[in-house]
Design a protein around this motif. Sequence first.
Motif: not given
Length: 394
Positions: A20-23, A29-32, A246-249, A294-298
């Motif tokens: 998950s994003l919390s971990v 790890f900084e999201s780009p 994928l959402r986390a990165n 993310e779903w909207s840009r996938t």
Amino acid sequence: MIHRREFLKLALAASATTLSLSVHQAFGFESPSGSANGRVIVIFQRGGLDGLFAIAPIDDPQLPILRPTLSKTVLASGIRLGQTGFAAHPSCAKLAELFNTGELSFAPCAGTTDKSRSHFQAQDLFELGTGQPHGSSGFMARTAKVLGGSDEAISFTQQVPLSFQGLDTPPEIAPLTGTGLKLPSGRLREAILLANQNTKTGQALQQAITTETQIESSIGMDVTAARGAAAVNGFPKIAGQMGRLLRANQKLSLAFIDLGGFDTHVSEDGILTRSLVNFSEGLIALKESLGAEEWSRTHVIVMTEFGRTVRENGTLGTDHGHGGLALLLGGNIQGGKMLGGFHGLSDQALNENRDLPVLVDWRDLLGHSMRHIYGLNQQQLSLIFPGHGVRNIT
């Protein structure tokens, strides 16, 4: 700051919840910022999915004649897909929901130029993307090069697939596993067996491999057709893990996964019904784990190496064919459409009087998404699909 490769190793070693994003944030790890346009995910169904079972032309009078057994359920309780004349099998009810909300379109007659009906030649042709059965680089690798390299690419497979071969630096490899008993293949399997040689663990592993082979053989599947792909029965769990990662990165803008379990020569109804339930639930899990933004840009493209014969065979299954089902999914695809047309099931409309023809070239479907997501022009697309001018799909 932890490097992305190290993060992936840590995340994939953890349980599904720790992806998950919390971990992700806990590791520091900084999201780009991510790709400015979006992401393309290619899901390859190895084995040859029977698209006419999943989404059937219920208004065609030939359907119950050619498929007296395999069409019963969809004719009785299929979910109509708008005014297309097609209906989704009840096992694909969740796909019908996505169609109705404009998040899915389908092409009933999609495929490659291959007519060999060989799993391996057809799969290679698909992954190479050149129209030739042999080559040194796959279309995903060439896409990554056009986008600037492998930094934005990931493959959810055990090894680098042919589609990603040809890069100077391989893509990220994230071999997710599902809930079913599906042992690794190739060099990884050999290494595990060698490490456990002459032990009780080794004997148990060998027995498991034998059992797995016997089960797949007994239901008429070519056990080699999946080429080590993850079993579709574990796809809901796999897809959820994919989506969270994928959402986390967000920078990972090009992804590939293959699934096995679609080679249905015998007793297709029960086998494929179960597979399609898992597959449909997996697509929903991917959508939900990615999240609305993310779903909207996938764009998610689902294809198989070939379709199946229009006529059911004597063992209540189908054999290798030509044109097959392709799906295009995403939150911003303006879906709810049939792509590429359909000429019916009459003898004159069939390929060699047995298969659906190919009316949507696989490179056109892939190119459509690459043009839309990445803003690629025709010259760039010609580098990805050499010798083919990518056409619009309607």
